[in-house]
Design a protein around this motif. Structure first.
Motif, PDB file in Angstrom:
ATOM      1  N   GLY A  73      -4.122  12.204  -6.365  1.00 18.94           N
ATOM      2  CA  GLY A  73      -4.682  12.980  -5.273  1.00 18.94           C
ATOM      3  C   GLY A  73      -4.890  12.088  -4.066  1.00 18.94           C
ATOM      4  N   VAL A  74      -5.778  11.088  -4.204  1.00 21.73           N
ATOM      5  CA  VAL A  74      -6.111  10.174  -3.118  1.00 21.73           C
ATOM      6  C   VAL A  74      -6.350   8.781  -3.693  1.00 21.73           C
ATOM      7  N   LYS A  75      -5.786   7.777  -3.045  1.00 18.30           N
ATOM      8  CA  LYS A  75      -6.167   6.382  -3.297  1.00 18.30           C
ATOM      9  C   LYS A  75      -6.603   5.800  -1.972  1.00 18.30           C
ATOM     10  N   ALA A  76      -7.827   5.307  -1.929  1.00 20.70           N
ATOM     11  CA  ALA A  76      -8.339   4.620  -0.749  1.00 20.70           C
ATOM     12  C   ALA A  76      -8.375   3.133  -1.064  1.00 20.70           C
ATOM     13  N   TYR A  77      -7.620   2.357  -0.305  1.00 22.85           N
ATOM     14  CA  TYR A  77      -7.578   0.904  -0.463  1.00 22.85           C
ATOM     15  C   TYR A  77      -8.796   0.347   0.255  1.00 22.85           C
ATOM     16  N   GLY A 136       0.794  -1.231   0.000  1.00 22.22           N
ATOM     17  CA  GLY A 136       0.000   0.000   0.000  1.00 22.22           C
ATOM     18  C   GLY A 136       0.820   1.272   0.000  1.00 22.22           C
ATOM     19  N   HIS A 137       1.949   1.255   0.652  1.00 24.23           N
ATOM     20  CA  HIS A 137       2.797   2.448   0.743  1.00 24.23           C
ATOM     21  C   HIS A 137       3.403   2.863  -0.596  1.00 24.23           C
ATOM     22  N   ARG A 138       3.386   1.986  -1.590  1.00 20.98           N
ATOM     23  CA  ARG A 138       4.047   2.273  -2.866  1.00 20.98           C
ATOM     24  C   ARG A 138       3.457   3.476  -3.603  1.00 20.98           C
ATOM     25  N   LEU A 139       2.220   3.836  -3.304  1.00 15.09           N
ATOM     26  CA  LEU A 139       1.620   4.998  -3.967  1.00 15.09           C
ATOM     27  C   LEU A 139       1.569   6.229  -3.061  1.00 15.09           C
ATOM     28  N   ASP A 140       2.191   6.151  -1.908  1.00 15.13           N
ATOM     29  CA  ASP A 140       2.163   7.277  -0.970  1.00 15.13           C
ATOM     30  C   ASP A 140       2.826   8.536  -1.525  1.00 15.13           C
ATOM     31  N   VAL A 197     -11.754   0.832   5.012  1.00 10.18           N
ATOM     32  CA  VAL A 197     -10.554   1.471   4.475  1.00 10.18           C
ATOM     33  C   VAL A 197      -9.339   0.800   5.113  1.00 10.18           C
ATOM     34  N   LEU A 198      -8.490   0.214   4.260  1.00 13.04           N
ATOM     35  CA  LEU A 198      -7.301  -0.471   4.747  1.00 13.04           C
ATOM     36  C   LEU A 198      -6.076   0.447   4.792  1.00 13.04           C
ATOM     37  N   HIS A 199      -6.036   1.415   3.904  1.00 10.49           N
ATOM     38  CA  HIS A 199      -4.905   2.355   3.818  1.00 10.49           C
ATOM     39  C   HIS A 199      -5.352   3.502   2.913  1.00 10.49           C
ATOM     40  N   VAL A 200      -4.777   4.668   3.089  1.00  9.00           N
ATOM     41  CA  VAL A 200      -5.025   5.801   2.207  1.00  9.00           C
ATOM     42  C   VAL A 200      -3.678   6.383   1.785  1.00  9.00           C
ATOM     43  N   SER A 201      -3.468   6.486   0.487  1.00  8.42           N
ATOM     44  CA  SER A 201      -2.322   7.215  -0.078  1.00  8.42           C
ATOM     45  C   SER A 201      -2.881   8.541  -0.567  1.00  8.42           C
ATOM     46  N   GLU A 202      -2.258   9.650  -0.189  1.00 11.01           N
ATOM     47  CA  GLU A 202      -2.813  10.956  -0.556  1.00 11.01           C
ATOM     48  C   GLU A 202      -1.723  11.977  -0.865  1.00 11.01           C
ATOM     49  N   GLY A 254     -15.328  18.086   7.548  1.00 17.97           N
ATOM     50  CA  GLY A 254     -14.967  18.594   8.865  1.00 17.97           C
ATOM     51  C   GLY A 254     -13.967  17.713   9.589  1.00 17.97           C
ATOM     52  N   ALA A 255     -13.848  16.449   9.196  1.00 22.91           N
ATOM     53  CA  ALA A 255     -12.910  15.529   9.844  1.00 22.91           C
ATOM     54  C   ALA A 255     -11.597  15.416   9.063  1.00 22.91           C
ATOM     55  N   THR A 256     -11.322  16.396   8.199  1.00 24.08           N
ATOM     56  CA  THR A 256     -10.064  16.411   7.462  1.00 24.08           C
ATOM     57  C   THR A 256      -8.909  16.289   8.445  1.00 24.08           C
ATOM     58  N   GLY A 257      -7.949  15.450   8.103  1.00 25.30           N
ATOM     59  CA  GLY A 257      -6.809  15.220   8.983  1.00 25.30           C
ATOM     60  C   GLY A 257      -6.978  13.994   9.855  1.00 25.30           C
ATOM     61  N   SER A 258      -8.208  13.508   9.999  1.00 25.63           N
ATOM     62  CA  SER A 258      -8.465  12.283  10.758  1.00 25.63           C
ATOM     63  C   SER A 258      -8.237  11.076   9.854  1.00 25.63           C
ATOM     64  N   PRO A 259      -7.817   9.955  10.422  1.00 26.13           N
ATOM     65  CA  PRO A 259      -7.668   8.762   9.589  1.00 26.13           C
ATOM     66  C   PRO A 259      -9.032   8.261   9.112  1.00 26.13           C
TER      67      PRO A 259
END
Length: 194
Positions: free
Chosen positions: A37-41, A27-31, A177-182, A101-106
């Motif tokens: 912009g965003v990939k949500a696994y 998952g980290h490969r697209l970080d 959501v397993l991981h987010v690359s953004e 409003g929850a921007t920055g939260s996982p």
């Protein structure tokens, strides 16, 4: 902005820890992927949150076509093809994107809602409604971000949202959501995109 998603559906008795382990490993490969912009696994498990299937279904918001094409044709996507076969890749052109409003939260959950654009409706009105819906989603409690996009080939609007809790109130299919690359989330254009 371009939205993209593919779905890999597994048998009902498939061990979904295989998917969890794969995302943890790669998952980290697209970080830091240029143009992303965003990939949500994303994953759904049969019987969890009303899901009828076991499925891996990552969702992407691209801020450049070059980044998206580089992912698809440059080798990164080939790893998934090698592991699970080549899925149909759904693609939509961006209508709107908003931070919640929850921007920055996982992100813990995602919701995807697809709906057809009815024959005979005024297209500008339908697209403005999709933009307003994205804004409403972003304004709900726990929303991390929300976007809307359209596939003009099949006349389908998709709404996508990330949430900081497991029980979002938005209508649609719920994913874990397993991981987010953004890497380029801050470059995604805000609001209406035309």
């Amino acid at each position: 902005m371009h939205a993209l998603q593919y779905e890999v559906t597994f048998p009902a008795d498939y061990d979904m820890t295989v998917v969890r382990d794969r995302v943890a490993r790669v998952g980290h490969r697209l970080d830091a992927w240029d143009g992303l912009g965003v990939k949500a696994y994303l994953m759904r498990e049969r019987g969890v949150d009303g899901s009828p299937v076991n499925q891996y279904a990552p969702f992407y918001l691209w801020d450049t076509a070059e980044g998206m094409n580089s992912f698809l044709w440059g080798g990164a996507f080939q790893g998934l093809v090698n592991d699970f076969g080549r899925p149909v890749v759904q693609h939509w052109t961006g209508l709107a994107y908003e931070e919640g409003g929850a921007t920055g939260s996982p992100a813990r959950a995602a919701v995807r809602r697809r709906r057809p654009v009815a024959e005979g409706v005024e297209l500008s009105g339908a697209m403005e409604e999709a933009v307003r819906d994205a804004g409403r989603l972003a304004g709900l409690d726990g929303a991390v971000c929300a976007g809307a996009a359209v596939d003009p080939r099949h006349w389908e609007v998709v709404h996508f949202s990330l949430w900081d809790h497991d029980r979002p109130t938005a209508p649609g299919e719920v994913f874990q959501v397993l991981h987010v690359s953004e890497p380029g989330r801050d470059r995604l254009p805000r609001g209406r995109q035309w």
